[in-house]
Each structure stands twice: as structure tokens, then as C-alpha cells.
Design a protein around this motif. Structure first.
Motif, PDB file in Angstrom:
ATOM      1  N   ARG A  90       0.835  -1.208   0.000  1.00  0.00           N
ATOM      2  CA  ARG A  90       0.000   0.000   0.000  1.00  0.00           C
ATOM      3  C   ARG A  90       0.870   1.259   0.000  1.00  0.00           C
ATOM      4  O   ARG A  90       0.552   2.235  -0.683  1.00  0.00           O
ATOM      5  CB  ARG A  90      -0.929  -0.007   1.217  1.00  0.00           C
ATOM      6  CG  ARG A  90      -1.824   1.181   1.337  1.00  0.00           C
ATOM      7  CD  ARG A  90      -2.861   1.227   0.238  1.00  0.00           C
ATOM      8  NE  ARG A  90      -3.716   2.384   0.426  1.00  0.00           N
ATOM      9  CZ  ARG A  90      -4.194   3.119  -0.539  1.00  0.00           C
ATOM     10  NH1 ARG A  90      -3.964   2.792  -1.791  1.00  0.00           N
ATOM     11  NH2 ARG A  90      -4.937   4.155  -0.277  1.00  0.00           N
ATOM     12  N   GLU A  93       2.115   1.795  -3.462  1.00  0.00           N
ATOM     13  CA  GLU A  93       1.051   2.343  -4.304  1.00  0.00           C
ATOM     14  C   GLU A  93       0.849   3.831  -4.025  1.00  0.00           C
ATOM     15  O   GLU A  93       0.689   4.631  -4.955  1.00  0.00           O
ATOM     16  CB  GLU A  93      -0.262   1.590  -4.066  1.00  0.00           C
ATOM     17  CG  GLU A  93      -0.254   0.162  -4.576  1.00  0.00           C
ATOM     18  CD  GLU A  93      -1.495  -0.621  -4.148  1.00  0.00           C
ATOM     19  OE1 GLU A  93      -2.355  -0.054  -3.432  1.00  0.00           O
ATOM     20  OE2 GLU A  93      -1.590  -1.797  -4.526  1.00  0.00           O
ATOM     21  N   LEU A  94       0.861   4.213  -2.759  1.00  0.00           N
ATOM     22  CA  LEU A  94       0.697   5.623  -2.407  1.00  0.00           C
ATOM     23  C   LEU A  94       1.870   6.464  -2.902  1.00  0.00           C
ATOM     24  O   LEU A  94       1.676   7.612  -3.323  1.00  0.00           O
ATOM     25  CB  LEU A  94       0.533   5.773  -0.888  1.00  0.00           C
ATOM     26  CG  LEU A  94      -0.798   5.256  -0.316  1.00  0.00           C
ATOM     27  CD1 LEU A  94      -0.760   5.303   1.206  1.00  0.00           C
ATOM     28  CD2 LEU A  94      -1.969   6.050  -0.838  1.00  0.00           C
ATOM     29  N   ASP A  95       3.078   5.888  -2.858  1.00  0.00           N
ATOM     30  CA  ASP A  95       4.242   6.604  -3.393  1.00  0.00           C
ATOM     31  C   ASP A  95       4.073   6.862  -4.886  1.00  0.00           C
ATOM     32  O   ASP A  95       4.379   7.961  -5.373  1.00  0.00           O
ATOM     33  CB  ASP A  95       5.527   5.817  -3.140  1.00  0.00           C
ATOM     34  CG  ASP A  95       6.017   5.921  -1.706  1.00  0.00           C
ATOM     35  OD1 ASP A  95       5.574   6.859  -0.996  1.00  0.00           O
ATOM     36  OD2 ASP A  95       6.829   5.071  -1.296  1.00  0.00           O
ATOM     37  N   LYS A  96       3.570   5.862  -5.611  1.00  0.00           N
ATOM     38  CA  LYS A  96       3.332   6.047  -7.052  1.00  0.00           C
ATOM     39  C   LYS A  96       2.271   7.114  -7.298  1.00  0.00           C
ATOM     40  O   LYS A  96       2.422   7.949  -8.194  1.00  0.00           O
ATOM     41  CB  LYS A  96       2.910   4.723  -7.693  1.00  0.00           C
ATOM     42  CG  LYS A  96       4.027   3.726  -7.809  1.00  0.00           C
ATOM     43  CD  LYS A  96       3.550   2.431  -8.424  1.00  0.00           C
ATOM     44  CE  LYS A  96       4.664   1.398  -8.456  1.00  0.00           C
ATOM     45  NZ  LYS A  96       4.205   0.102  -8.979  1.00  0.00           N
ATOM     46  N   GLU A  97       1.199   7.071  -6.512  1.00  0.00           N
ATOM     47  CA  GLU A  97       0.149   8.086  -6.653  1.00  0.00           C
ATOM     48  C   GLU A  97       0.700   9.478  -6.356  1.00  0.00           C
ATOM     49  O   GLU A  97       0.374  10.446  -7.046  1.00  0.00           O
ATOM     50  CB  GLU A  97      -1.025   7.782  -5.714  1.00  0.00           C
ATOM     51  CG  GLU A  97      -1.865   6.597  -6.135  1.00  0.00           C
ATOM     52  CD  GLU A  97      -3.016   6.320  -5.179  1.00  0.00           C
ATOM     53  OE1 GLU A  97      -3.475   7.263  -4.496  1.00  0.00           O
ATOM     54  OE2 GLU A  97      -3.432   5.158  -5.111  1.00  0.00           O
ATOM     55  N   LEU A  98       1.535   9.580  -5.333  1.00  0.00           N
ATOM     56  CA  LEU A  98       2.134  10.866  -4.974  1.00  0.00           C
ATOM     57  C   LEU A  98       3.022  11.388  -6.103  1.00  0.00           C
ATOM     58  O   LEU A  98       2.979  12.580  -6.431  1.00  0.00           O
ATOM     59  CB  LEU A  98       2.932  10.718  -3.679  1.00  0.00           C
ATOM     60  CG  LEU A  98       3.566  11.983  -3.110  1.00  0.00           C
ATOM     61  CD1 LEU A  98       2.489  13.002  -2.765  1.00  0.00           C
ATOM     62  CD2 LEU A  98       4.405  11.652  -1.897  1.00  0.00           C
ATOM     63  N   GLU A  99       3.810  10.500  -6.696  1.00  0.00           N
ATOM     64  CA  GLU A  99       4.656  10.908  -7.829  1.00  0.00           C
ATOM     65  C   GLU A  99       3.794  11.401  -8.990  1.00  0.00           C
ATOM     66  O   GLU A  99       4.137  12.391  -9.648  1.00  0.00           O
ATOM     67  CB  GLU A  99       5.531   9.745  -8.279  1.00  0.00           C
ATOM     68  CG  GLU A  99       6.650   9.402  -7.314  1.00  0.00           C
ATOM     69  CD  GLU A  99       7.435   8.174  -7.736  1.00  0.00           C
ATOM     70  OE1 GLU A  99       7.237   7.690  -8.875  1.00  0.00           O
ATOM     71  OE2 GLU A  99       8.246   7.692  -6.928  1.00  0.00           O
ATOM     72  N   LEU A 100       2.681  10.722  -9.245  1.00  0.00           N
ATOM     73  CA  LEU A 100       1.774  11.124 -10.328  1.00  0.00           C
ATOM     74  C   LEU A 100       1.174  12.502 -10.033  1.00  0.00           C
ATOM     75  O   LEU A 100       1.117  13.368 -10.927  1.00  0.00           O
ATOM     76  CB  LEU A 100       0.669  10.084 -10.507  1.00  0.00           C
ATOM     77  CG  LEU A 100      -0.332  10.325 -11.628  1.00  0.00           C
ATOM     78  CD1 LEU A 100       0.378  10.322 -12.972  1.00  0.00           C
ATOM     79  CD2 LEU A 100      -1.427   9.285 -11.600  1.00  0.00           C
ATOM     80  N   ILE A 101       0.768  12.717  -8.794  1.00  0.00           N
ATOM     81  CA  ILE A 101       0.189  14.017  -8.420  1.00  0.00           C
ATOM     82  C   ILE A 101       1.240  15.108  -8.534  1.00  0.00           C
ATOM     83  O   ILE A 101       0.956  16.209  -9.019  1.00  0.00           O
ATOM     84  CB  ILE A 101      -0.405  13.950  -6.997  1.00  0.00           C
ATOM     85  CG1 ILE A 101      -1.671  13.086  -7.008  1.00  0.00           C
ATOM     86  CG2 ILE A 101      -0.702  15.340  -6.456  1.00  0.00           C
ATOM     87  CD1 ILE A 101      -2.229  12.785  -5.640  1.00  0.00           C
ATOM     88  N   LYS A 104       1.623  15.980 -12.143  1.00  0.00           N
ATOM     89  CA  LYS A 104       0.497  16.800 -12.595  1.00  0.00           C
ATOM     90  C   LYS A 104       0.644  18.239 -12.110  1.00  0.00           C
ATOM     91  O   LYS A 104       0.338  19.192 -12.843  1.00  0.00           O
ATOM     92  CB  LYS A 104      -0.828  16.215 -12.101  1.00  0.00           C
ATOM     93  CG  LYS A 104      -1.244  14.958 -12.832  1.00  0.00           C
ATOM     94  CD  LYS A 104      -2.564  14.414 -12.301  1.00  0.00           C
ATOM     95  CE  LYS A 104      -2.982  13.154 -13.009  1.00  0.00           C
ATOM     96  NZ  LYS A 104      -4.251  12.621 -12.486  1.00  0.00           N
TER      97      LYS A 104
END
Length: 137
Positions: A90, A93-101, A104
């Protein structure tokens, strides 16, 4: 019969009786500590022989409890490892989401800078026309 044989049989019988009573726990709550020590010493050979021949029930109980505790510990460790693995997944996954944000946000920052440059490069008539298109009269 020889009186030494009779005496020996009586002593052995007495030792066995004291040993059996000690094994049954009759002397556990005895108040006189010196008497309890004497009776325990008398019962010692019987207990040693009994444990040698038939095994020690307290040791067997201890081994069963230890085996149960060890299996519970292994089970608990497996469960903890699974939970830790799930949490690490998890976190990844959150690290990947943070990188995506963050990516952006970088894109939006660039767009903001580009819009600011375009607004600065616009003429007054172009600015009025854009304001009129966006907000009306």
C-alpha cells in the motif's frame, strides 16, 4: 525371615508410601518447612525412579504447552508478515500516486507560467476580447 529383610521391606514400603503421597500433592500445603523438606527428601528416590520409568507428567505438560506456544508464535509471525507485506504494498502504491500528483502539479505550474507569459504578451485589445469572451459584458 531375617529381621534385616523385614526391616528393609518396611523401609522400602514406607518410602514408596511417602513417595506416592508426595506425588499426589499431599505435602504441598504443609506448614512445617523442615518436616516438608524431610518428607520431600524421603520421597526423592521414589520420584526419581518413577520419573525414570514412567516419565515426568509435569515435564510432558510443559512440553505440550511449549509446543502450543511455539506454534502460536509461528502463526502470529506469519500473520504479522502478511500484514506488513500488505502495508508495504500500500505504501508503494501511495508513493506512485504521490509521484503522479507531483507530476500533474509540475505540468500545471508550467501551464500557469505559459498563461502568465501569454497574458503579458497580449495587447490591450486582445485582453479586452478575452475578458469579453470569458466573462461577457
Amino acid at each position: 525371615m531375617n529381621k534385616w529383610i523385614v526391616t528393609g521391606l518396611i523401609v522400602v514400603g514406607l518410602l514408596i508410601v511417602v513417595g506416592v503421597l508426595y506425588d499426589q500433592g499431599v505435602f504441598d500445603n504443609m506448614q512445617g518447612s523442615s518436616m516438608a523438606m524431610i518428607l520431600a527428601a524421603i520421597a526423592g528416590p521414589y520420584m526419581a525412579l518413577k520419573n525414570f520409568m514412567f516419565g515426568n507428567k509435569h515435564m510432558k505438560d510443559f512440553e505440550v504447552k511449549y509446543d502450543d506456544m511455539r506454534s502460536e508464535t509461528i502463526k502470529h509471525r506469519v500473520e504479522l508478515d502478511e500484514r506488513i507485506g500488505a502495508r508495504e504494498k500500500r505504501i508503494a502504491e501511495l508513493d506512485k500516486e504521490l509521484e503522479l500528483i507531483e507530476a500533474k502539479m509540475d505540468v500545471l505550474e508550467l501551464k500557469k507560467k505559459n498563461v502568465a507569459k501569454e497574458v503579458n504578451n497580449m495587447t490591450i485589445d486582445e485582453t479586452r476580447h478575452e475578458v469579453h469572451d470569458l466573462f461577457g459584458d
